[in-house]
Scaffold this motif. Structure first.
Motif, PDB file in Angstrom:
ATOM      1  N   LYS A 297       6.410 -23.941  11.343  1.00 45.82           N
ATOM      2  CA  LYS A 297       6.848 -22.701  10.709  1.00 45.82           C
ATOM      3  C   LYS A 297       8.379 -22.575  10.757  1.00 45.82           C
TER       4      LYS A 297
ATOM      5  N   SER B  28       5.637 -14.721   2.806  1.00 44.05           N
ATOM      6  CA  SER B  28       4.765 -14.106   3.815  1.00 44.05           C
ATOM      7  C   SER B  28       5.478 -12.890   4.390  1.00 44.05           C
TER       8      SER B  28
ATOM      9  N   GLY C 196       6.759 -12.044   7.227  1.00 42.34           N
ATOM     10  CA  GLY C 196       8.035 -12.231   7.915  1.00 42.34           C
ATOM     11  C   GLY C 196       8.373 -11.155   8.920  1.00 42.34           C
TER      12      GLY C 196
ATOM     13  N   PHE D 134     -13.483 -11.781   1.311  1.00 39.69           N
ATOM     14  CA  PHE D 134     -12.608 -11.167   2.300  1.00 39.69           C
ATOM     15  C   PHE D 134     -11.932 -12.228   3.155  1.00 39.69           C
TER      16      PHE D 134
ATOM     17  N   GLU E 235      -7.141 -12.413   7.287  1.00 34.79           N
ATOM     18  CA  GLU E 235      -7.031 -12.043   8.701  1.00 34.79           C
ATOM     19  C   GLU E 235      -8.358 -12.393   9.373  1.00 34.79           C
ATOM     20  N   PRO E 236      -8.327 -12.594  10.681  1.00 35.43           N
ATOM     21  CA  PRO E 236      -9.574 -12.941  11.359  1.00 35.43           C
ATOM     22  C   PRO E 236     -10.535 -11.752  11.387  1.00 35.43           C
TER      23      PRO E 236
ATOM     24  N   ASP F  32     -16.268 -15.321   3.268  1.00 31.51           N
ATOM     25  CA  ASP F  32     -14.993 -15.464   3.973  1.00 31.51           C
ATOM     26  C   ASP F  32     -14.114 -16.440   3.185  1.00 31.51           C
TER      27      ASP F  32
ATOM     28  N   GLY G 228      -6.614 -18.874   3.527  1.00 27.49           N
ATOM     29  CA  GLY G 228      -5.439 -19.525   2.957  1.00 27.49           C
ATOM     30  C   GLY G 228      -4.188 -19.069   3.672  1.00 27.49           C
ATOM     31  N   LEU G 229      -3.072 -19.674   3.326  1.00 25.73           N
ATOM     32  CA  LEU G 229      -1.799 -19.266   3.917  1.00 25.73           C
ATOM     33  C   LEU G 229      -0.667 -19.551   2.940  1.00 25.73           C
TER      34      LEU G 229
ATOM     35  N   THR H 292      -0.602 -25.038  11.175  1.00 26.48           N
ATOM     36  CA  THR H 292      -0.887 -23.653  10.784  1.00 26.48           C
ATOM     37  C   THR H 292      -0.920 -22.704  11.976  1.00 26.48           C
TER      38      THR H 292
ATOM     39  N   LYS I  12      -3.160  -6.375   5.967  1.00 19.18           N
ATOM     40  CA  LYS I  12      -3.626  -6.921   7.241  1.00 19.18           C
ATOM     41  C   LYS I  12      -3.425  -5.867   8.315  1.00 19.18           C
TER      42      LYS I  12
HETATM   43  P1  ADP Z   1       1.472 -14.211   7.485  1.00 24.03           P
HETATM   44  O1  ADP Z   1       1.723 -15.480   8.215  1.00 24.03           O
HETATM   45  O2  ADP Z   1       2.676 -13.347   7.324  1.00 24.03           O
HETATM   46  O3  ADP Z   1       0.290 -13.439   7.954  1.00 24.03           O
HETATM   47  P2  ADP Z   1      -0.060 -15.366   5.326  1.00 24.03           P
HETATM   48  O4  ADP Z   1      -0.639 -14.423   4.355  1.00 24.03           O
HETATM   49  O5  ADP Z   1       0.418 -16.630   4.811  1.00 24.03           O
HETATM   50  O6  ADP Z   1       1.151 -14.615   6.001  1.00 24.03           O
HETATM   51  O7  ADP Z   1      -1.128 -15.576   6.468  1.00 24.03           O
HETATM   52  C1  ADP Z   1      -1.885 -16.720   6.597  1.00 24.03           C
HETATM   53  C2  ADP Z   1      -2.689 -16.639   7.838  1.00 24.03           C
HETATM   54  O8  ADP Z   1      -3.674 -15.622   7.743  1.00 24.03           O
HETATM   55  C3  ADP Z   1      -3.475 -17.863   8.169  1.00 24.03           C
HETATM   56  O9  ADP Z   1      -2.678 -18.842   8.778  1.00 24.03           O
HETATM   57  C4  ADP Z   1      -4.552 -17.334   9.091  1.00 24.03           C
HETATM   58  O10 ADP Z   1      -4.073 -17.188  10.405  1.00 24.03           O
HETATM   59  C5  ADP Z   1      -4.804 -15.974   8.536  1.00 24.03           C
HETATM   60  N1  ADP Z   1      -6.000 -15.993   7.707  1.00 24.03           N
HETATM   61  C6  ADP Z   1      -6.066 -16.161   6.386  1.00 24.03           C
HETATM   62  N2  ADP Z   1      -7.339 -16.131   5.957  1.00 24.03           N
HETATM   63  C7  ADP Z   1      -8.118 -15.964   7.046  1.00 24.03           C
HETATM   64  C8  ADP Z   1      -9.528 -15.877   7.271  1.00 24.03           C
HETATM   65  N3  ADP Z   1     -10.412 -15.923   6.280  1.00 24.03           N
HETATM   66  N4  ADP Z   1      -9.959 -15.741   8.530  1.00 24.03           N
HETATM   67  C9  ADP Z   1      -9.083 -15.680   9.541  1.00 24.03           C
HETATM   68  N5  ADP Z   1      -7.757 -15.742   9.396  1.00 24.03           N
HETATM   69  C10 ADP Z   1      -7.261 -15.899   8.163  1.00 24.03           C
END
Ligand code: ADP
Ligand code: ZN
Length: 827
Positions: A456, A481, A483, A601, A604-605, A624, A627-628, A691, A815
């Motif tokens: 990162k 993102s 940030g 959805f 986020e976790p 579920d 992505g990132l 990641t 989130k």
């Molecule tokens: P930020 O890093 O600012 O949150 P992102 O939107 O790029 O920006 O976030 C990506 C992160 O979100 C992933 O690395 C992961 O940790 C989390 N994430 C994305 N989708 C899921 C999911 N379906 N389940 C759990 N965590 C997820």
């Protein structure tokens, strides 16, 4: 004393041979060394000679019968003898290799022979048993069922033959003598060589090389093979060929052909691709070292594949003479068994006879066969306009059990991407140099381990554009993102990247059954966040009717959902529950008033508890999605209807899981840090991105039929992990415990505190639902104690639980922020 002449061992790997024809009949006198029969293997035909002079008293196997090495074939009484003795001595025929006695194979392997109504060779019995075939269902032309009959039966599947075996025996006038057409195999090649054949048809026994070729073709047909075809521009080769061929013929006395050039390319490629040097034998993969390449030679009576040893060590003149020698000897039927064994890949040139395109059938124990079509002059569209070029179709048949399109595509894309990153991104060039790796070192997918990681922080040091591999004029979109800590991560997309994003997001929604008939309400936030526009593009590719609501304005959100008839929703799981909550406040029963059928959805976790809550409140099926921003945004992985992990779009994003401490790759099923390499991103050729998400990969087949690798649900990221008094805690672990108690909601917050010089304090605030809220303090107090107890069990740590009233904690439109860590205040 009579002796038995046995089936000789003609080559190392050989386990059986076929009696092609008897040259002598029972009762004939024979000289020592005189040929008495023709033996053929799937590769060569040789003569079986009499080991002693005498009288051929008995022929023990029928023409066309395939028997294991060491099987007695005939009995000879020596000249000096008067009476046959009972004490027989076996002798190997032909003198190729010495051995004295081989015990009956069935006996040796402890296999009880089946007792079929008809006789069958031991090998045929064994093969039939292995495939669970009833011997009585096999049609065989001979008096005994042979291995070849079983093979043909297998190759033909369960299709019944048109004729019962008895009617297949027939006599035909051939060459003025009466011969029995018993060796005609019951294959499709036979057409209808039955008693119903009109009298004017020629019916000939299929024998020798032709029969062997037919048998082999039938048996390799069972290998699941794929074929990839490309059109190669061979203008340079063709110009050389046209310039040299006349002088060559005059000088060498035989014509120059294209074949050795293709042989050269094949041999050199095999050197670089261990993956195509494989063979599948007894359920195991073998990777071969010597580059021994076969060339298919069509003879009048069948196909033979002589092998050029260590072809990669030969230069062009060397290959030309090796090939010429083998072809000449093949035509003269002078090949030795060792000339036709040990090949690891084969080339067939149908172009020499004018064929445009070959669809080769694999050779046994080889993973690939290359077909070369005719070199012809064609008009071709190139970046320099329409040109007249010499081209040829190259077709590669491959064993799908060993190789697949995906692997081939992944390695090709990986190589391209690595080269692009090296050439266009100074950051990567430097990283490559520091880890002493060069793009040409990447030859297999496993070589990816040699590449340096991207982290990162690399986005911060190259902020905003220095990881891009294209100029900004080719970038059509930027995202970033959140940030929250320091500079945000900036991602760029070319037009091709946008198309790919649309495709992977369309796959995501298609897996949940979304079609053009759906109304898709998107409450992921629009703007710099990838969620909103990422989901949007995928829904549009599918052709659904998209409502670009974004997050927030929740009352309107609920109204639109009802009025516009949304059937699909997408958003963060925490905000989705906020929507449900507002609907309840408005007195709207989502299940009866809305048409929402399915929801996507992620970002986020979230736990199974939250999934149940969302599914129950909306009456939908929840998927579920993951992505990132660094990789692309949503669309990296998504659930299928089996909901047993998320399928990774690995044709674009190649995943690995490593031990975050050692950086070593972890095997399937072990939880570690998830790594992605973007195989097709143009703007951002991200390599081995760490990641910080913790997960395990699963390569097993999914019952849904998709073959792509799956990742488990994300339990949390390394950065979300709290270390409280040395104990690692993920917020999702706490969520799981909370949601196992009736009366509690998924609105919770974790607070960590530290008084000066004291231990960390973990506190969990969770909202009660309306029902619990109205039950009074005694019930709530008892529940608080029970949850505290459960959390202690689950985390191995005391956590103080406080049940607060509904709508007490902050809500989020995107989130949710679960953790408030106040420890930093004390440094
Ligand atoms: P930020 O890093 O600012 O949150 P992102 O939107 O790029 O920006 O976030 C990506 C992160 O979100 C992933 O690395 C992961 O940790 C989390 N994430 C994305 N989708 C899921 C999911 N379906 N389940 C759990 N965590 C997820
Ligand atoms: Zn699946």
């Amino acid at each position: 004393m009579p002796i038995d002449v046995l089936m000789p061992k003609l080559a190392d790997t050989l386990v059986e041979g076929t009696l092609a024809s008897w040259l002598k009949a029972a009762g004939d006198a024979v000289q020592a060394g005189e040929p008495i029969a023709e033996i053929e293997t799937d590769k060569v035909t040789t003569e079986l000679t009499a080991p002693i002079a005498g009288t051929l008293t008995k022929l023990l196997v029928d023409t066309g019968e395939t028997v294991p090495i060491g099987t007695p074939l005939a009995r000879i009484r020596s000249q000096s003898e008067q009476e046959p003795s009972t004490e027989d001595r076996p002798v190997a025929g032909s003198g190729h290799e010495d051995f004295t006695h081989i015990p009956d194979i069935q006996e040796k392997q402890g296999i009880a022979p089946a007792l079929p109504a008809r006789r069958a060779s031991p090998l045929a019995t064994r093969v039939a048993q292995a495939h669970g075939i009833d011997l009585s269902t096999i049609n065989a032309p001979g008096s005994r069922i042979t291995r070849a009959d079983v093979d043909l039966h297998l190759a033909q599947g369960s299709q019944p033959l048109q004729t019962p075996h008895a009617s297949m025996r027939q006599t035909e006038q051939i060459d003025g003598t009466i011969k029995e057409a018993a060796s005609v195999p019951a294959s499709g090649l036979r057409l209808s060589s039955t008693s119903s054949a009109p009298a004017q048809w020629d019916v000939l026994p299929l024998k020798g090389l032709r029969r062997a070729t037919a048998m082999r073709m039938a048996s390799v047909r069972q290998i699941p093979a794929g074929c990839a075809i490309v059109e190669a521009d061979v203008t340079v080769l063709d110009e050389f060929y046209r310039k040299e061929r006349d002088a060559w013929l005059a000088r060498e006395g035989f014509p120059l052909t294209y074949t050795p050039f293709f042989l050269y390319s094949l041999a050199q490629s095999l050197r670089y691709w261990p993956v195509v040097r494989q063979a599948l034998r007894n359920g195991q993969r073998e990777t071969r070292d010597g580059i021994h390449v076969g060339i298919a030679v069509a003879l009048d009576d069948g196909l033979i594949v002589p092998v050029i040893r260590s072809a990669d060590q030969l230069d062009l003149p060397g290959l030309i003479s090796a090939q010429a020698d083998l072809v000449v000897r093949a035509r003269a039927h002078r090949l030795q068994p060792e000339d036709v064994t040990g090949g690891i890949a084969t080339l067939t040139n149908v172009g020499s006879m004018g064929g445009l395109l070959a669809l080769p059938m694999l050779n046994e124990n080889q993973a690939v066969m290359l077909g070369v079509g005719a070199v012809t002059r064609r008009t071709v569209g190139t970046s320099d306009g329409i040109l007249y070029r010499s081209c040829a179709y190259l077709s590669l048949t491959f064993d799908r059990r060993l190789l697949d399109d995906l692997q081939a595509e992944q390695i090709q894309r990986l190589q391209q991407q690595v080269a692009r990153a090296y050439e266009r991104v100074p950051f990567y060039r430097q990283a490559f140099e520091e880890s002493s790796v060069h793009p040409r070192d990447i030859q297999t997918l496993d070589d990816i381990e040699r590449l340096p990681f991207t982290v990162k922080d690399d986005f911060r040091t190259t902020y905003p554009y220095r990881l891009f591999a294209v100029p900004l004029k080719d970038v059509v979109r930027l995202h970033a993102s959140s940030g929250t800590t320091g500079k945000p991560v900036v991602g760029g997309y070319t037009r091709a990247d946008m198309a790919m994003w649309g495709e992977v997001m369309a796959r995501t929604f298609a897996a949940g059954g979304v079609t053009a008939d759906d109304v898709f309400q998107n409450f992921y936030g629009y703007g710099l966040f990838t969620g909103g526009l990422g989901a949007h593009i995928g829904a549009e590719v599918i052709g659904a009717t998209v409502i670009p609501m974004s997050g927030g304005l929740t009352r309107r959100q609920v109204m639109m959902m009802e009025d516009l008839g949304a059937t699909v929703i997408a958003g963060t799981p925490s905000y989705t529950l906020v929507v449900a909550e507002v609907a309840t406040e408005e007195g709207i029963d989502l299940r009866s008033r809305m048409n929402v059928r399915v929801g996507f959805f992620g970002a986020e976790p979230w736990t199974e508890g939250m999934r149940r809550e969302i599914e129950e409140r909306f009456g939908l099926e929840a998927f579920d999605i993951y992505g990132l921003t660094e990789v692309i945004g949503p669309g990296v992985a998504a659930e299928c209807p089996q909901h047993q992990g998320l399928h990774v779009n690995e044709d674009h994003f190649y995943p690995e899981v490593i031990d975050p401490e050692t950086g070593k790759r972890l095997p399937d099923g072990e939880v570690g840090e998830l790594i992605f390499t973007c195989l097709t991103r143009e703007a951002l050729p991200l390599l081995r991105y760490r990641t910080r998400d913790r997960v395990a990969l699963v390569h097993e087949d999914c019952p849904c039929g998709r073959t792509s690798v799956r990742m488990q649900h994300i339990r949390g990221r390394t950065d979300d992990m709290l270390i409280v008094r040395g104990v690692n805690v993920f917020p999702t672990q706490i969520e799981q415990v909370l949601l196992s108690h009736a009366g509690l909601t998924s609105n919770y917050q974790i607070l960590i505190d530290r008084q000066r010089d004291a231990l960390d304090e973990l506190e969990v605030h969770v909202e009660a639902d309306e029902m619990l809220h109205h039950k009074g303090t005694d019930t709530i107090g008892a529940l608080q104690a029970a949850v505290t107890e459960d959390l202690g069990q689950a985390l191995g740590l005391h956590a103080h639980v406080l049940i607060v009233e509904p709508r007490h904690l902050p809500r989020s439109e995107g989130k949710v922020k679960r953790v408030v860590d106040r420890r930093q205040l004390f440094g």
